[in-house]
Each structure stands twice: as C-alpha cells, then as structure tokens.
Design a protein around this motif. Structure first.
Motif, mmCIF file in Angstrom:
data_model
loop_
_atom_site.group_PDB
_atom_site.id
_atom_site.type_symbol
_atom_site.label_atom_id
_atom_site.label_comp_id
_atom_site.label_asym_id
_atom_site.label_seq_id
_atom_site.Cartn_x
_atom_site.Cartn_y
_atom_site.Cartn_z
ATOM 1 N N GLN A 137 -2.806 4.787 -8.683
ATOM 2 C CA GLN A 137 -4.434 4.400 -8.448
ATOM 3 C C GLN A 137 -4.856 4.558 -9.796
ATOM 4 O OE1 GLN A 137 -6.382 6.159 -5.254
ATOM 5 N NE2 GLN A 137 -8.345 5.514 -6.251
ATOM 6 N N ARG A 177 4.886 2.989 -4.505
ATOM 7 C CA ARG A 177 3.354 3.223 -4.987
ATOM 8 C C ARG A 177 2.623 4.358 -4.511
ATOM 9 N NH1 ARG A 177 -1.970 2.116 -4.025
ATOM 10 N NH2 ARG A 177 -3.086 1.704 -5.816
ATOM 11 N N GLU A 178 2.880 4.672 -3.257
ATOM 12 C CA GLU A 178 2.110 5.945 -2.361
ATOM 13 C C GLU A 178 2.963 7.185 -2.822
ATOM 14 O OE1 GLU A 178 -0.676 5.528 -1.723
ATOM 15 O OE2 GLU A 178 -0.576 3.140 -1.972
#
Length: 574
Positions: A245, A266-267
């Motif tokens: 992020q 990504r997470e």
C-alpha cells in the motif's frame, strides 16, 4: 526425567498466558520428550543489537507471548533507568503481517503501559521504516517493531530503536539484556489495552500517522526529481509482506502510474505461500515479479522484503526480453552516484560497510564527498551517519550489500520504500536522456573499474586451528599471487602497511581481518568464535578497456574471482 527441568517447565506453563504454547509444553512433558524440553530450556533467546529473533513456540528459547512480555518488561526497566522523561515521551510499537505479530505487539504495549510509559501502537500492520520514522516524528524515547523481516514463516522477532530513531548499539543491548534477566524472575504486570486507551497511556496510531510518513517522502528534498516518470513502467511485489500500500502510494504520488503489483503476493500472509524463502536474494523469490514485468514489458521488476526495509530490483536488459537482478552493491553504487549528482553542497555525507563494495568510496571521492566505512549492520551505518554529520556536510545516503539502503535522514534505518522511489526516479531521468541503468553502470565502471564482489562461508574441520589466531601469528605476504598492501586488524584497531607503517582505525573492535591487495583486490576474513567456520568476502577490480562490454568484463572478472577464491581457500589451514 530430570526433576529440575520438570520444575522449570511447569513453572513456565503456570506463567504462560497463551493456551496454545501451554498445551505444546504439556504435550512434551506427557510424552517424556526430555531432549526437546532441554533444547527449549537451555537458556533464553539472547537479546543483542538486533533484539531477539527465533522460531515461534513454547519455552524461553522460542518466540512466544511470555518471552515478549518479559522482554518488554526488561526494555521498560532499562528505559526508566536511562531516560528520565521516558514516561511522557513514550515508545512507538509497530508490527508486520506474521501470524503472531499483532498479539506480540499488543502484549508489549500492555506491559509498557502498566509501567507508566506512554505507548504509541500502530492500528494495523506497518512497514518497519515507519516505526523508525515514528520514533523521531513523535519525539519518542524508543521504538519497538515486531518482525522477522525476511526469515522463514516459522520465525518472529522483536527489534528496538533508541530515541534517535536508529537501531540500538552497545551498551544498550547488554543493558537491556541484563534488565530482561531481572524482569524474567518475577510476574509481569500488564494493563488492559482498553483501560490504557481510556487513561491516555495508549495512543493508537491511525491513518494520520501513515499519512505523515507519506508526506515526508513526498516532500523530501532529495526525492524531488520528477523527470519523466511516465517513461518508466515497473512491476512490484510486497512478497506477502506489508509494503504494497505505501510503496504503490509513494510511487503514484511521484507520477509513476505504470505500476503492476503481483496480485497473489500483495497482501500480508504469514504463510508466504508462493515463495520458499521470503527473501528477494534467494533463488526463485523474484520469479513472479519478473514474470509480471515480462507480461507488461516493464523496465523494472521491483521487490520489498516482507517488512519493506529492503529493496531489490531486476532490470530489463537493453534490447532484450530478459531481466537481470542487480546486486546490492550495484544498487548501492547507482543510488549513491545518483544522489550525489543531485545533492546540495552541504549534503554529501555517505556511509557503507566494510564488507560492501569499495566502489562507493571512489565514487564519493570523485564528487569531493565523504564516504565513511563502518562495521556491518545498519545500526552502525545510521548511528555513525547521525553522529558524524555536520551542518556543512549533512547525511545523504547509506547502504549495505544485503539490499539495505537509506535515502536522506527522514528514516534512520534501512528503508525499502524511499529506496524504491529513488531508484525509479533515477531510471526515469536516464530514460529521458535515452539512457538505461546499464548505461549508467557502464559509465561508473569505466571511470572507476569493474568491481566484482563475492561472499563465501567456509566450513572447516573441527580440529582446524583457530583461523583468526593462525592468520595473526603467521601473516601472509600475498594472497592468490597478489601482494598485500595493507592489513586491517579490527580486533585491535590497527592498520599495518607492507612497508612497516601503522595507523589507527576508528572502528569498534571486532574479530575481522581486511587484506588490501595489489591491483585493487581485497579479502575480508571473519572467523567464527564458536565453530570451525569462517566468512570470507572477496573483491576483484578490473579495468574496462575500450573494447570491453559489460558482459565481457563481467566474464573476465568472474573467471578471476573463481581462481582467486580457490587459491585463497587452499592457503588456509585445513
């Protein structure tokens, strides 16, 4: 089973707040597994300058809630001894995306709050650089980050920052360790977090804190080069960590809109399901981000490690579809050269470590800039950078070869997020003038020589003589046929030249020998004090001829390096 061991185990179970680890120990007791229990209770995780780190599990030799609580009580005790105003200044606490990290961070907060120390706790996962930033941003007395960085999924860790925002250095490590031993002899008092919030002894760091870091990057003077970001496309992976992020945000703030994140990495995911080892340096770890780059014909394939304090990049070869990983030394020299090109006259203080390439020091000299060499570790780089900078020579940049970089002085630790942005801005500036990263590397190598570095750990026989003592008692006068120009013995802070001259070295004592050789070569030997093993760091410097390409000089240097390593290893006692 040994009765004293049984007593220790039962006592630990009685104090362990976690039913999962209590059951784990009880099962070992019931099974009579004395071997495993002895391993768990042979001591406790040692607190050093990197804090503590270990496999998650039950007992004092593992990472668990009780160890974290006792460690936090020790940290709090030491801070109260050393920092008179620690209570109002407080401690910043953040954590990564591993399974136990949030609970460990909350436990640390509950212990410190119960000690009357104000706590700032991130409301969600946070990249490690944000915790270091938070210490100075909030004027806190210290910082704690719960992270195991790029270690395998079974690990977790606990790292401490001092009030200057840098990792602790001696004597704070031994001081904290002694306080932990003291705190571990009795029960640990904790305050309910809801009560701590109500009494304002706990402040949750919400969106505005993350926004403060973002704005700091956005306005940093050294990150204002906005030359043609539209010319650079890049793929990115957070490697199942916490960087995505913020990385995507600071890149887009700077105009890098051709950005493609690897969706299934990504997470945050503490299992790290798509990588064998969540370290960008490991073979295969960059495969998915490179595949994403190929899919979009991107210029760069970039990665942060899971806590986003390291940065790695693969660059598309000129005119080719393939990508090549840059070494940490190559990225460090590229960033150093770039930042020195754009820095103000009063901001030219750089740092690197003894085992990193010597090339940055040569680049800095060509800019009439300062390059200070420290012991290995960012704790040394930033503490030295901070203490030795001057008003007319402010800190600019530091790096170590293990993919760690810090740009400017907003964060006094390695920061993979600002490094990612700076490298992207360098790439864009080059693209605007029709050049590539490879062109810039070649320019640097043609001016200063092609520098090739390698690291080798050598396992020796158990009866092999102490290597450090052997090399000091029978010093070589050449290595692999190259004459030794000077030898640095960091254990006594002395440099000896071949002509008999000596001079003092301003480094903390460490069991390290550095041999500088004729022709620009270098060998660094770090003997192990606990096992028959040494780490050797090698550097070869080759002049680039007019006929040389990057590929040809690389091949020649690699062949020389292979011979060099082989000859040096054969010269050591077996």
């Amino acid at each position: 089973m040994d009765t004293e061991l049984v007593f220790k185990v039962k006592h630990w179970i009685d104090n362990d707040p976690d039913p999962r680890t209590r059951r784990e120990l009880q099962a070992l007791l019931d099974a009579g597994d004395e071997t495993q229990l002895k391993q768990r209770f042979s001591g406790r995780l040692v607190f050093g300058t990197a804090g503590i780190r270990g496999v998650v599990g039950a007992g004092p030799m593992r990472m668990n809630r009780l160890v974290v609580q006792q460690t936090s009580a020790g940290v709090g005790l030491y801070l109260k001894q050393q920092v008179p105003d620690v209570a109002p200044r407080g401690v910043v606490i953040g954590y990564d995306g591993r399974h136990d990290s949030k609970q460990f961070a909350r436990d640390a907060a509950a212990v410190l709050a119960a000690m009357g120390i104000k706590v700032y706790l991130t409301c969600e996962v946070a990249p490690t650089p944000l915790v270091a930033f938070g210490v100075t941003h909030l004027g806190a007395a210290a910082g704690i980050v719960v992270t195991a960085s790029h270690n395998p999924p079974l690990y977790n860790g606990y790292k401490v920052y001092w009030g200057n925002g840098a990792q602790i250095i001696p004597p704070h490590d031994s001081g904290i360790a002694a306080c932990i031993e003291s705190a571990a002899t009795g029960p640990v008092v904790m305050q309910e977090l809801d009560n701590a919030i109500a009494t304002k002894s706990l402040v949750m760091l919400e969106t505005d804190f993350y926004e403060a870091y973002r704005q700091g990057v956005k306005t940093a003077g050294i990150l204002q080069n906005h030359t043609r970001p539209d010319l650079v496309s890049l793929s990115y992976t957070a490697m199942h960590g916490v960087g995505a992020q913020m990385a995507e945000t600071v890149l887009r703030d700077a105009g890098f809109n051709h950005l493609y994140s690897v969706a299934d990495q990504r997470e945050p995911d503490g299992d790290f399901p798509t990588v064998k080892f969540p370290n960008p340096e490991e073979s295969g770890a960059m495969d998915r981000v490179i595949a994403e780059a190929k899919k979009h014909d991107a210029v760069l394939a970039c990665a942060n490690d899971p806590d986003a304090d390291r940065f790695a990049v693969a660059v598309r070869r000129s005119g080719e579809a393939e990508y090549q990983m840059l070494t940490g030394d190559q990225v460090g020299v590229l960033l150093g050269h770039y930042l020195l090109t754009h820095s103000a006259e009063d901001q030219r203080f750089t740092c690197t470590t003894i085992v990193s390439s010597s090339l940055l020091s040569k680049v800095a000299a060509s800019f009439n800039a300062t390059c200070r060499t420290t012991l290995t570790g960012f704790k040394w780089l930033t503490n030295v950078g901070m203490s030795e900078q001057r008003d007319d020579n402010r800190f600019l940049f530091a790096y170590e070869e293990a993919l760690g970089y810090t740009v400017g002085s907003m964060v006094w630790d390695k920061d993979g997020l600002s490094a990612l942005l700076a490298f992207s801005q360098l790439t864009a500036e080059l693209a605007a003038s029709g050049k590539t990263i490879w062109n810039r590397l070649e320019e640097i190598y043609r001016e200063h020589g092609f520098h090739l570095n390698a690291q080798v750990s050598i396992a020796l026989q158990p009866d092999t003589p102490n290597i450090g003592a052997y090399l000091r008692e029978t010093p070589p006068d050449s290595i692999a046929g190259r004459a030794i120009i000077s030898v640095d013995d960091i254990s006594c802070g002395l440099r000896r030249f071949a002509d008999g001259r000596t001079e003092t070295i301003e480094l903390p004592n460490s069991d390290v020998l550095i041999y500088r050789l004729e022709g620009g070569g270098r060998v660094i030997v770090r003997p192990s004090g606990t096992e028959p093993k040494i780490k050797c760091y090698y550097e070869i410097v080759e002049t680039m001829t007019d006929e040389d390409s990057l590929q040809s000089v690389q091949q020649r240097a690699q062949a020389l390096m292979n011979e060099f390593i082989s000859a040096h290893q054969q010269s050591l006692p077996q």
